[in-house]
Write a protein that holds these residues in place. Structure first.
Motif, mmCIF file in Angstrom:
data_model
loop_
_atom_site.group_PDB
_atom_site.id
_atom_site.type_symbol
_atom_site.label_atom_id
_atom_site.label_comp_id
_atom_site.label_asym_id
_atom_site.label_seq_id
_atom_site.Cartn_x
_atom_site.Cartn_y
_atom_site.Cartn_z
ATOM 1 N N LEU A 118 8.741 -0.386 7.181
ATOM 2 C CA LEU A 118 9.257 0.068 5.892
ATOM 3 C C LEU A 118 9.247 -1.050 4.853
ATOM 4 N N ILE A 119 9.659 -2.234 5.253
ATOM 5 C CA ILE A 119 9.640 -3.376 4.329
ATOM 6 C C ILE A 119 8.213 -3.649 3.860
ATOM 7 N N THR A 120 7.270 -3.623 4.787
ATOM 8 C CA THR A 120 5.870 -3.847 4.427
ATOM 9 C C THR A 120 5.380 -2.762 3.482
ATOM 10 N N TYR A 121 5.731 -1.519 3.762
ATOM 11 C CA TYR A 121 5.306 -0.404 2.907
ATOM 12 C C TYR A 121 5.821 -0.587 1.485
ATOM 13 N N PHE A 122 7.113 -0.900 1.343
ATOM 14 C CA PHE A 122 7.679 -1.047 0.007
ATOM 15 C C PHE A 122 7.120 -2.271 -0.718
ATOM 16 N N LEU A 123 6.866 -3.348 0.014
ATOM 17 C CA LEU A 123 6.250 -4.514 -0.619
ATOM 18 C C LEU A 123 4.837 -4.205 -1.099
ATOM 19 N N VAL A 124 4.081 -3.475 -0.314
ATOM 20 C CA VAL A 124 2.716 -3.121 -0.704
ATOM 21 C C VAL A 124 2.750 -2.199 -1.920
ATOM 22 N N LYS A 125 3.653 -1.226 -1.931
ATOM 23 C CA LYS A 125 3.771 -0.322 -3.069
ATOM 24 C C LYS A 125 4.198 -1.079 -4.333
ATOM 25 N N GLN A 126 5.131 -2.015 -4.177
ATOM 26 C CA GLN A 126 5.647 -2.754 -5.323
ATOM 27 C C GLN A 126 4.583 -3.673 -5.921
ATOM 28 N N THR A 127 3.741 -4.248 -5.100
ATOM 29 C CA THR A 127 2.709 -5.146 -5.609
ATOM 30 C C THR A 127 1.472 -4.393 -6.075
ATOM 31 N N GLY A 128 1.403 -3.090 -5.860
ATOM 32 C CA GLY A 128 0.322 -2.292 -6.388
ATOM 33 C C GLY A 128 -0.950 -2.315 -5.555
ATOM 34 N N LEU A 129 -0.847 -2.668 -4.282
ATOM 35 C CA LEU A 129 -2.037 -2.647 -3.426
ATOM 36 C C LEU A 129 -2.415 -1.211 -3.108
ATOM 37 N N ASP A 130 -3.701 -0.976 -2.887
ATOM 38 C CA ASP A 130 -4.204 0.364 -2.614
ATOM 39 C C ASP A 130 -4.047 0.669 -1.113
ATOM 40 N N MET A 131 -3.266 1.695 -0.803
ATOM 41 C CA MET A 131 -3.060 2.074 0.596
ATOM 42 C C MET A 131 -3.693 3.407 0.927
ATOM 43 N N SER A 132 -4.578 3.913 0.077
ATOM 44 C CA SER A 132 -5.161 5.224 0.326
ATOM 45 C C SER A 132 -6.158 5.146 1.465
ATOM 46 N N MET A 133 -6.235 6.234 2.192
ATOM 47 C CA MET A 133 -7.180 6.323 3.303
ATOM 48 C C MET A 133 -8.567 6.584 2.745
ATOM 49 N N PRO A 134 -9.615 6.014 3.332
ATOM 50 C CA PRO A 134 -10.971 6.224 2.797
ATOM 51 C C PRO A 134 -11.472 7.631 3.018
#
Length: 80
Positions: free
Chosen positions: A64-80
């Protein structure tokens, strides 16, 4: 027909069969010897269960911490 594979396979089957017999016999004898230690076994299993639950909760928290950090920094987490 070559005799080496026949000898080696026969030897392997014989050695593994004897080893399995003595392993099963040893475990059976150990089980008979330690019947009075079932309370100790339960305590160990309970402690192992607690450790497993704590590990899984820590893993979920880290995810969860990793997910929120990735969302906050604007990294793309979409599946290809």
């Amino acid at each position: 027909m070559e005799w080496i594979p026949i000898v080696f396979v026969t030897f392997k089957v014989l050695v593994l069969g004897i080893g399995m017999f003595f392993a099963i016999k040893w475990h059976y004898d150990q089980g008979k010897k330690h019947k009075d230690k079932q309370k100790e076994m339960r305590a160990v299993l309970r402690a192992a269960g607690k450790v497993a639950v704590i590990f899984l909760l820590a893993l979920c928290g880290l995810g969860l911490i990793t997910y929120f950090l990735v969302k906050q920094t604007g990294l793309d987490m979409s599946m290809p």
